[in-house]
Motif scaffolding. Structure first.
Motif, PDB file in Angstrom:
ATOM      1  N   GLY A  39      -6.027  -8.888  14.125  1.00 58.04           N
ATOM      2  CA  GLY A  39      -5.233 -10.105  14.216  1.00 58.04           C
ATOM      3  C   GLY A  39      -4.692 -10.625  12.901  1.00 58.04           C
ATOM      4  O   GLY A  39      -4.064 -11.696  12.876  1.00 58.04           O
ATOM      5  N   LYS A  40      -4.876  -9.897  11.797  1.00 56.26           N
ATOM      6  CA  LYS A  40      -4.369 -10.353  10.507  1.00 56.26           C
ATOM      7  C   LYS A  40      -2.881 -10.055  10.392  1.00 56.26           C
ATOM      8  O   LYS A  40      -2.422  -8.979  10.774  1.00 56.26           O
ATOM      9  N   ARG A  41      -2.129 -11.003   9.828  1.00 57.35           N
ATOM     10  CA  ARG A  41      -0.683 -10.867   9.692  1.00 57.35           C
ATOM     11  C   ARG A  41      -0.306 -10.374   8.300  1.00 57.35           C
ATOM     12  O   ARG A  41      -0.914 -10.757   7.303  1.00 57.35           O
ATOM     13  N   TYR A  42       0.750  -9.526   8.249  1.00 54.18           N
ATOM     14  CA  TYR A  42       1.248  -8.982   6.987  1.00 54.18           C
ATOM     15  C   TYR A  42       2.776  -9.100   6.953  1.00 54.18           C
ATOM     16  O   TYR A  42       3.442  -8.854   7.965  1.00 54.18           O
ATOM     17  N   LEU A  43       3.322  -9.452   5.796  1.00 56.44           N
ATOM     18  CA  LEU A  43       4.759  -9.369   5.580  1.00 56.44           C
ATOM     19  C   LEU A  43       5.087  -7.911   5.273  1.00 56.44           C
ATOM     20  O   LEU A  43       4.617  -7.360   4.276  1.00 56.44           O
ATOM     21  N   ASP A  44       5.868  -7.295   6.118  1.00 52.83           N
ATOM     22  CA  ASP A  44       6.156  -5.858   6.008  1.00 52.83           C
ATOM     23  C   ASP A  44       7.331  -5.642   5.055  1.00 52.83           C
ATOM     24  O   ASP A  44       8.492  -5.768   5.448  1.00 52.83           O
ATOM     25  N   PHE A 356       0.539  -8.532   2.293  1.00 52.88           N
ATOM     26  CA  PHE A 356       1.838  -7.942   1.989  1.00 52.88           C
ATOM     27  C   PHE A 356       1.724  -6.409   2.026  1.00 52.88           C
ATOM     28  O   PHE A 356       0.784  -5.847   1.464  1.00 52.88           O
ATOM     29  N   ILE A 357       2.683  -5.762   2.665  1.00 54.34           N
ATOM     30  CA  ILE A 357       2.717  -4.301   2.701  1.00 54.34           C
ATOM     31  C   ILE A 357       3.797  -3.807   1.743  1.00 54.34           C
ATOM     32  O   ILE A 357       4.986  -4.072   1.938  1.00 54.34           O
TER      33      ILE A 357
END
Length: 395
Positions: A39-44, A356-357
């Motif tokens: 459920g963790k969010r990342y800016l792709d 961040f990716i």
């Protein structure tokens, strides 16, 4: 045990380990963000390595693919479809291709390069010149053009007749154009080498030299094409017309599709009926996705967005004046942050922990190739976080 850890354990027990252990299990995406299995969010900021041109779950792609699934997913190439014809026409228009130009659809960049190699062989001269630092794919033909020894050596001997010369060195190219050479294959910006741009005027000089020698100039636009650099294709900013280009990655917005585009009737006539083929290339599902991508880029002004947002991002990173940053390379939304120390892998790991990716494409370079829909505000969140990430990686 977390969901990521449990699923990655199953991955290791069931998939061939050519990619090592993945960093995450991605469950879903929306816009420029993805969420992992926990459920963790990342800016792709990598977009599947320049693939997800419209980000994730874009309504135009979802709608186009859903509609096509309800009509026809696949037909053999004994037949064609409106989607296949329409996408070929749209690509020729976007490239500004002269009359007599043609498109051959594939499923990937590697397959597009394999078609280009066969095109080159049809000149009757088996030699091909590629560049040091080049990446053109991992099938055995494309691998012969790829420069990295670690990729090549386990599978040698590869396709004979390939010579690698320094990228950006027109004099080296002039000296390598022997009568045995049928084609020169180059990236307009080297992506896997670290987002390396050639010197000003280099591609124009390559075009002059190849024309004088009667040699094909084939431009690999797999990573740089479909708006990535702010033009439909990176070669267009130089004013040249190559003999052929290879396309993939961003074309389907995540649906696998690639293409070889030949420019003009003489080059297009080199591959005749029966000389090449593919089962899935040009299938209506992938072509419907491609049409949605091209239409959305046009409608939403995403070429202009790539330039505006990409330039602002590069300027903001340089303005940090951080001692570990020595510059930003690339154009549009294909950027490499050059570092003074080989800490890019550590920075990328810390960035992922922070949501961040990014990609450590070289020990001293971070590569970013975010969706073309990304906003300046979204990129600013990464710029603001970057100094602390660099400091932590260097500690």
């Amino acid at each position: 045990m977390t969901a990521n850890a449990e699923l990655l354990g199953r991955y290791g027990d069931s998939l061939l380990g050519v990619f090592g252990t993945p960093a995450l299990v991605i469950e879903r995406g929306e816009g420029c963000y993805v969420w992992d299995a926990d459920g963790k969010r990342y800016l792709d900021l990598l977009a599947g390595i320049a693939v997800n041109a419209l980000g994730h779950n874009h309504p135009e792609i979802v709608g186009a693919v859903s509609k096509q699934v309800g009509e026809v997913v696949h037909v053999s190439n004994f037949f064609t479809t409106r989607a296949q014809i329409g996408l070929a026409e749209a690509l020729l228009k976007a490239a500004g291709a002269p009359d007599g130009s043609r498109v051959f659809f594939t499923n990937s960049g590697t397959e597009s390069m394999e078609a280009a190699i066969k095109l080159a062989r049809r000149t009757g001269r088996p030699g091909i010149i590629a560049a040091q630092g080049a990446f053109h794919g991992r099938s055995t033909g494309a691998l012969a053009l790829t420069a990295k020894a670690a990729y090549r050596e386990p599978f040698e001997p590869l396709l004979p007749g390939v010579k690698h010369i320094p990228y950006g060195d027109a004099d080296a190219l002039a000296g390598a154009l022997t009568p045995e050479v049928g084609a020169v294959v180059l990236e307009p910006i080297q992506g896997e080498a670290g987002v390396i741009e050639p010197p000003e005027g280099y591609l124009q000089r390559v075009r002059e030299l190849t024309r004088m020698a009667g040699v094909l100039m084939i431009v690999d636009e797999v990573q740089t094409g479909i708006g990535r650099t702010g033009d439909w294709f990176a070669f267009q900013s130089t004013g040249i017309v190559p003999d052929a280009i290879t396309i993939a990655k961003g074309l389907g917005g995540g649906v696998p599709i690639g293409a070889l585009m030949t420019f003009g009737p003489e080059v297009s006539a080199l591959l005749q009926p029966g000389m090449h083929g593919t089962t899935f290339g040009g299938n209506p599902l992938a072509c419907a996705a491609g049409l949605a991508v091209l239409a959305t880029i046009t409608r939403d002004g995403l070429l202009e967005n790539a330039i505006r947002v990409g330039d602002a991002f590069a300027a903001a990173v340089v303005a940090l004046e951080h001692p570990l940053i020595c510059g930003v390379r690339g154009r549009g939304l294909l950027r490499g942050i050059s570092l003074t120390e080989p800490i890019a892998p550590a920075v990328a790991t810390l960035a992922r922990d922070a949501g961040f990716i990014v990609n450590p494409v070289a020990p001293d370079t971070l590569r970013l190739a975010p969706p073309l829909i990304i906003t300046a505000a979204e990129l600013t969140t990464f710029v603001d976080a970057l100094p602390a990430l660099l400091d932590a990686a260097a500690a």
